[in-house]
Design a protein around this motif. Structure first.
Motif, PDB file in Angstrom:
ATOM      1  N   ASN A   1      41.850  64.339  52.060  1.00  0.00           N
ATOM      2  CA  ASN A   1      42.791  65.434  51.773  1.00  0.00           C
ATOM      3  C   ASN A   1      43.972  65.503  52.744  1.00  0.00           C
ATOM      4  O   ASN A   1      44.831  66.367  52.625  1.00  0.00           O
ATOM      5  N   GLN A   2      44.022  64.583  53.699  1.00  0.00           N
ATOM      6  CA  GLN A   2      45.139  64.556  54.649  1.00  0.00           C
ATOM      7  C   GLN A   2      46.232  63.578  54.241  1.00  0.00           C
ATOM      8  O   GLN A   2      47.285  63.501  54.894  1.00  0.00           O
TER       9      GLN A   2
ATOM     10  N   ASP B   1      47.468  57.026  43.886  1.00  0.00           N
ATOM     11  CA  ASP B   1      47.651  58.072  44.915  1.00  0.00           C
ATOM     12  C   ASP B   1      48.389  57.495  46.124  1.00  0.00           C
ATOM     13  O   ASP B   1      49.285  58.128  46.687  1.00  0.00           O
TER      14      ASP B   1
ATOM     15  N   HIS C   1      35.876  65.252  46.619  1.00  0.00           N
ATOM     16  CA  HIS C   1      36.289  65.688  47.953  1.00  0.00           C
ATOM     17  C   HIS C   1      37.158  66.935  47.864  1.00  0.00           C
ATOM     18  O   HIS C   1      37.966  67.068  46.953  1.00  0.00           O
TER      19      HIS C   1
END
Ligand SMILES: NC(=O)C1=CN([C@@H]2O[C@H](COP(=O)(O)OP(=O)(O)OC[C@H]3O[C@@H](n4cnc5c(N)ncnc54)[C@H](O)[C@@H]3O)[C@@H](O)[C@H]2O)C=CC1
Ligand SMILES: O=C(O)[C@@H]1CCC=N1
Length: 255
Positions: free
Chosen positions: A68-69, A95, A254
């Protein structure tokens, strides 16, 4: 060849140890992390620096922070024309191309056995990677163990079995150890017996022409104690327990 790591947690540490295990010069390894880079660099005799310096000094940049970073870190750093290898679970090539558009992106899913050159890693390459870059990345992963190119659709199940799998094997070893202690062994001794048994069994299977079930049955002498144990696993639906845990792993998203 120089190697940079953005992130200095468990997976990055395993990979850096694996490179050193493969006799890579510690001076060729760079790491950044707001938390652990400095102490890790001192321990491994590698270089700690800020993330942009790590990128600028490295031929291969490994992203090893939490999934998520990615958006935030991708937006604050310049990866232009770098080979970027992400080990971020569930982060796709699409992504990566979105978050880091000017790089040559590779999606990898390794495991912590990379630390001793016994890793097992899945790879997927962005379309702009040429044959020479593919060779560089493949060679990098060969330093850390086995690697295979895999369709991205299969990364989730690969991650469950190969990425998370070491945790599940350690769980089984721990359960064997606890059972040993419950039956009178001293804990260190029980752990050592359990570990050596799993190690030897995996090696036996790996060096054999047989499959796991055939070897399992070869241990169970007719009317013997192993069959009693296997029957008990069966009665308690051991395969079902494992299948459900793998499904939970595959389906997890996640945060
Ligand atoms: N642990 C494992 O066995 C495996 C982990 N992965 C992937 O590896 C990645 C890291 O996982 P772990 O090592 O387990 O987590 P971890 O929590 O041990 O490590 C995360 C690292 O990211 C660093 N970090 C946080 N913010 C940062 C920033 N702004 N810049 C640079 N570094 C920053 C932290 O300091 C820490 O060193 C995850 O994306 C995970 O999906 C993939 C396969 C196996
Ligand atoms: O637990 C995780 O999310 C990562 C992916 C595979 C192993 N560790």
């Amino acid at each position: 060849m120089t190697y940079g790591f953005i992130g200095a947690g468990n997976m990055a540490t395993a990979m850096m140890k694996g490179l050193l295990h493969a006799n890579v010069d510690p001076a060729d390894i760079y790491v950044s992390s707001p938390h652990r880079a400095k102490s890790l660099a001192e321990e491994l005799h590698i270089n700690a620096a800020d993330s942009q310096t790590v990128i600028d000094h490295s031929d291969i940049v490994v992203l090893a922070f939490l999934p998520n970073q990615l958006t935030e870190i991708g937006a604050t750093l310049n990866f232009t024309n770098k080979i970027v290898v992400s080990v971020l679970a569930q982060i796709t090539i699409a992504d990566l191309n979105q978050a880091i558009p000017n790089a040559f992106n590779v999606r990898a899913l390794p495991n912590i056995n990379s630390a001793i050159g016994q890793g097992n890693t899945a790879l997927a390459f962005a379309d702009n990677i040429d044959a020479a870059q593919n060779k560089i990345v493949t060679h990098f992963w060969q330093l850390l163990g086995n690697s295979v190119t895999l369709e991205e659709e299969q990364f989730a199940i690969f991650s469950a079995i190969a990425g998370s799998g070491p945790a599940y094997v350690f769980k089984f070893i721990d359960a064997l150890t606890k059972a040993g202690v419950a039956n009178g062994l001293e804990e260190t001794q029980a752990a050592s017996i359990a570990t050596q048994t799993v190690l030897g069994s995996a090696s036996t299977l790996n060096q054999s022409d047989s499959d796991a079930v055939t070897l399992m049955n070869s241990v169970a002498s007719p009317g013997g104690s192993t069959r009693a144990g296997l029957d008990n696993f069966e009665a308690n639906q051991f395969d079902d327990v494992v299948a459900k845990a793998i499904l939970a792993t595959v389906n997890h998203k996640h945060a």
